[in-house]
Scaffold this motif. Structure first.
Motif, PDB file in Angstrom:
ATOM      1  N   TYR A   1       0.840  -1.194   0.000  1.00  0.00           N
ATOM      2  CA  TYR A   1       0.000   0.000   0.000  1.00  0.00           C
ATOM      3  C   TYR A   1       0.880   1.251   0.000  1.00  0.00           C
TER       4      TYR A   1
ATOM      5  N   THR B   1      -7.100   1.243   1.388  1.00  0.00           N
ATOM      6  CA  THR B   1      -6.571  -0.099   1.086  1.00  0.00           C
ATOM      7  C   THR B   1      -7.491  -0.853   0.146  1.00  0.00           C
TER       8      THR B   1
ATOM      9  N   ALA C   1      -7.048   0.579  -3.349  1.00  0.00           N
ATOM     10  CA  ALA C   1      -5.798   0.081  -3.927  1.00  0.00           C
ATOM     11  C   ALA C   1      -6.015  -1.246  -4.633  1.00  0.00           C
TER      12      ALA C   1
ATOM     13  N   ARG D   1      -1.235   1.707  -7.395  1.00  0.00           N
ATOM     14  CA  ARG D   1      -1.091   0.243  -7.353  1.00  0.00           C
ATOM     15  C   ARG D   1      -0.928  -0.214  -8.796  1.00  0.00           C
TER      16      ARG D   1
END
Length: 591
Positions: free
Chosen positions: A182, A223, A226, A454
């Motif tokens: 992350y 998160t 991502a 990402r």
């Protein structure tokens, strides 16, 4: 598996074992032994965990069957008998098209497996299976299948199916949804051992992503975003059962370590299925030369010319890359060194074997000063090539083999939507530019000061998703990251076709870089063959950031910018001094 079973209540424990590279490895295993071709790791895990799962009523669903799901199902039954555990085992097959590859226009690959959907898994569960193993299904299907079985969804429930697809996509890579890999990892508490994610799926397809209490990492909107942006292309996330519209995903906080996913709209699936094709492309080898101190470019040119002269006839492919990891006036030898990497490929293993690595090592006493390599000589190794193929949905003999051995054919969807290149979402968006602030109102800082990213691979293509956390930042990001800007920030993409997509709900831009990874991860076309670091490279590049977006950080950013400029000037001066010293020494030697 043990961690998840002991962590708290679960209905179903899923596992994704089949990366594109894994299919190549399993194909080579099957060449050596026709009885192999499944993920042996799964059996080792069941040795320890099967009894616990059965005792606690946890159903196990995985694609660990690889190229031999029936064989793995039999091995699980043998294991259960040996452990004295009564368990109903079923499997799904029909994805393996290797016997029909040529007739289907797929060529002569080592493996050819269609990405099947979730309804075969669901049929096994409806028949009482406690363990279901499959071959190549989509990563999300091991999550969608149990939801279909639980809620009785049909192929007409496209929104619900799409919601489960999104949930499956979020948790398919495990701890990547709980803080692993992350960008803002320093905001995540206790990342030493992040817990694995859990998807709580509801009857309408909405879900909550969470994790077991007391485990490390975190589940946040960041998160989850991502992972949503991982290995995707446009807003349509194609699946064999439904196409999920990622541009309809809405994320909200649902409490500590809980993020709700809702609003996902689904469309009928495409008329074709993707086929994973792996072939052995030939053999490869590589050597990395360490170049220390002064005259790095000249040293690289010398050893490159020497090795080129020694390799006659040359390998079919020779690629050189020079990584200038060296620093002027470095206080350690490693910091003073650069790395020159040469990769060779050829159909003949002898050409890239000892002939190549031996030629490199034989230069040790006859090349640049300080000659060193990072590894001893070795033989070439086979490399794979991944290519996607496509077949009609009805081509695979999608079959659920129930615990009692009954074989049930799973019909293909009757309603499909033709493949779309997302004409309603421009691929460039280069004309989107909000009011551009004057130079006086901006600070040159890394893109990652505000943006996360990402990145990953899909065959030979790479994708990088970039997103921010506020609406004002989003208006800046979508204007800043045009296709032209991305090419400037990532010069290695200059010869690639780029497609750019916007996801306003997620405040994200996604860029697909076609062909950046050559023939896929196994071919080793780049030093980062799966593009995992591509997003972090992009975040490190400096862009003009409006001061008003930095808030209290604006003054600190200005100071940091000035310090960086001073350091850069000092390094330039040192570098020029080093060049002068090198020139003087060279002249003296000549004299």
């Amino acid at each position: 598996m043990r961690e998840m079973l002991d962590g708290g209540d679960l209905d179903v424990l899923t596992g994704d074992y089949l990366a594109e590279l894994t299919m190549l490895i399993l194909g080579r295993d099957r060449l050596k032994d026709p009885t192999r071709g499944y993920a042996k790791t799964y059996l080792r895990q069941l040795e320890d965990c099967l009894g616990t799962a059965v005792e606690r009523g946890v159903t196990l669903v995985s694609n660990a069957g690889g190229l031999a799901p029936a064989r793995l199902a039999d091995e699980i039954r043998v294991l259960a008998d040996r452990l004295g555990i009564a368990v109903a085992v079923a499997h799904v097959e029909g994805d393996d098209l290797i016997g029909r590859a040529d007739a289907l226009g797929l060529g002569a690959p080592l493996t050819a497996n269609a990405y099947l959907g979730a309804f075969g898994i669901a049929r096994c569960l409806e028949a009482g299976a406690q363990v279901v193993v499959t071959g190549r299904v989509t990563d999300a299907s091991v999550v969608v299948g149990p939801a279909v079985a639980r809620f009785g969804w049909t192929r007409d429930d496209l929104d619900a199916l799409a919601g489960a697809v999104v949930a499956g996509h979020v948790i398919e890579c495990g701890t990547q949804a709980t803080g692993g890999n992350y960008s803002f990892f320093t905001d995540v508490p206790d990342l030493r051992r992040p817990g694995f994610p859990i998807a709580e799926i509801e009857a309408d397809g909405s879900s909550v992503i969470t994790k077991h209490p007391g485990t490390g990492g975190a589940v946040t909107i960041g998160t989850v975003t991502a992972q949503l942006m991982y290995e995707v292309s446009g807003p349509r996330y194609l699946g064999p059962d439904a196409t999920a519209r990622l541009d309809t995903v809405a994320l909200t906080d649902d409490g500590p370590d809980r993020v709700r996913i809702a609003g996902v709209r689904g469309e009928a699936p495409p008329p074709t299925l993707k086929v994973s094709r792996n072939t052995v492309g030939g053999f490869r080898n590589e050597t990395t030369f360490v170049l220390t101190g002064l005259d790095v470019d000249a040293k690289a040119a010398l050893v490159r010319a020497q090795l080129t002269d020694a390799l006659v006839p040359p390998p079919a492919q020779v690629e050189w890359t020079l990584a200038r990891t060296d620093h002027p006036d470095a206080d350690t030898e490693e910091a003073a060194s650069a790395l020159l990497r040469v990769v060779v490929r050829d159909p003949d293993p002898a050409v890239v074997g000892r002939r190549f690595s031996g030629a490199a090592i034989e230069l040790a006493l006859a090349s640049y000063p300080g000659f060193a390599v990072t590894a001893p000589p070795g033989n070439g190794s086979p490399y794979g090539v991944f290519e996607a193929g496509y077949v009609e949905q009805s081509v695979p003999d999608h079959t659920a083999v129930l615990p009692d051995g009954t074989r049930v054919a799973i019909p293909a969807p009757t309603v499909t939507t033709p493949l779309s290149d997302d004409p309603d979402v421009p691929g460039d968006c280069g004309s989107v530019r909000p009011d551009v602030a004057s130079d006086a109102d901006t600070v040159m800082l890394p893109l990652g000061t505000l943006a996360a990213a990402r990145s990953g691979d899909k065959g030979g293509d790479a994708n990088v998703g970039i997103w921010v956390r506020t609406d004002d930042e989003w208006e800046w990001l979508r204007g800043c990251l045009t296709v032209d800007a991305i090419r400037q920030l990532l010069p290695e993409t200059a010869s690639s076709t780029l497609r750019r997509y916007e996801f306003p709900n997620l405040r994200a831009v996604n860029v697909v870089v076609h062909g950046l990874l050559g023939a896929g991860v196994a071919s080793g076309a780049r030093f980062d063959p799966q593009a995992k670091g591509l997003g972090e490279w992009l975040r490190s590049r400096h862009v003009p950031i409006p001061r008003h977006l930095l808030g209290d950080r604006s003054t600190q950013a200005t100071t940091a910018q000035a310090t960086t400029a001073q350091d850069s000037t000092a390094q330039d001066t040192t570098a020029r001094a080093g060049t002068a010293q090198a020139t003087t020494t060279s002249s003296g030697a000549s004299a």
